[in-house]
Design a protein around this motif. Structure first.
Motif, mmCIF file in Angstrom:
data_model
loop_
_atom_site.group_PDB
_atom_site.id
_atom_site.type_symbol
_atom_site.label_atom_id
_atom_site.label_comp_id
_atom_site.label_asym_id
_atom_site.label_seq_id
_atom_site.Cartn_x
_atom_site.Cartn_y
_atom_site.Cartn_z
ATOM 1 N N SER A 1 87.851 22.257 -9.248
ATOM 2 C CA SER A 1 89.286 22.208 -8.991
ATOM 3 C C SER A 1 89.998 23.170 -9.920
ATOM 4 O O SER A 1 89.488 23.494 -10.997
ATOM 5 C CB SER A 1 89.813 20.783 -9.216
ATOM 6 N N ILE B 1 94.281 24.437 -11.175
ATOM 7 C CA ILE B 1 95.717 24.178 -11.116
ATOM 8 C C ILE B 1 96.440 25.375 -11.705
ATOM 9 O O ILE B 1 95.992 25.950 -12.711
ATOM 10 C CB ILE B 1 96.070 22.870 -11.861
ATOM 11 N N THR C 1 97.416 23.596 -6.560
ATOM 12 C CA THR C 1 96.108 23.052 -6.896
ATOM 13 C C THR C 1 95.111 23.430 -5.812
ATOM 14 O O THR C 1 95.498 23.755 -4.683
ATOM 15 C CB THR C 1 96.130 21.520 -7.051
#
Length: 128
Positions: free
Chosen positions: A49, A51, A58
């Motif tokens: 992931s 951000i 995101t």
């Protein structure tokens, strides 16, 4: 000295949850996209992931969509990975990383970009 420190790893049963914080020292995160990556034994490192520097954007790997949530608190110089509904295949060493995008780099993050600073990793084991 620029440093990223992950914590929060451990042993958890399938279906359980963990939250991984990653805290920076020696530099501000205000101008950095942040990413979480993981590496399981015998496998290549994969992006989990990311951000964007301001938290607007995101991105998640398909394998964790709907289960993991990334967030950040720039005032605390900390980025978090909330992991829910954990599966045995989530077992890996999890690393956070920072990509300096400068004061005007507020666009979407990418897990394929260059991350210049890395933490030492924290072990997550999902097993009954």
């Amino acid at each position: 000295q620029l440093q990223l420190v992950e914590s929060g790893g451990g042993l958890v049963q399938p279906g359980g949850s963990l939250r991984l914080p990653c805290t920076a020292s020696g530099f501000t995160l205000d101008y950095s996209n942040m990413g979480w990556f993981r590496q399981a034994p015998g496998k290549e490192r994969e992006g989990v992931s990311c951000i964007s520097s301001g938290g607007t954007y995101t991105k998640y790997a398909d394998s964790v969509k709907g289960r993991f949530t990334i967030s950040r608190d720039n005032a605390k110089k900390t980025v978090y990975l909330q992991m829910n509904s954990l599966k045995p295949e989530d077992t890996a060493v999890y690393y956070c990383a920072a990509a300096n995008v400068g004061p005007f780099g507020g666009g979407p993050c990418t897990l394929a970009g260059y991350f210049g600073s890395w933490g030492q990793g924290t072990q997550v084991t999902v097993s009954s």
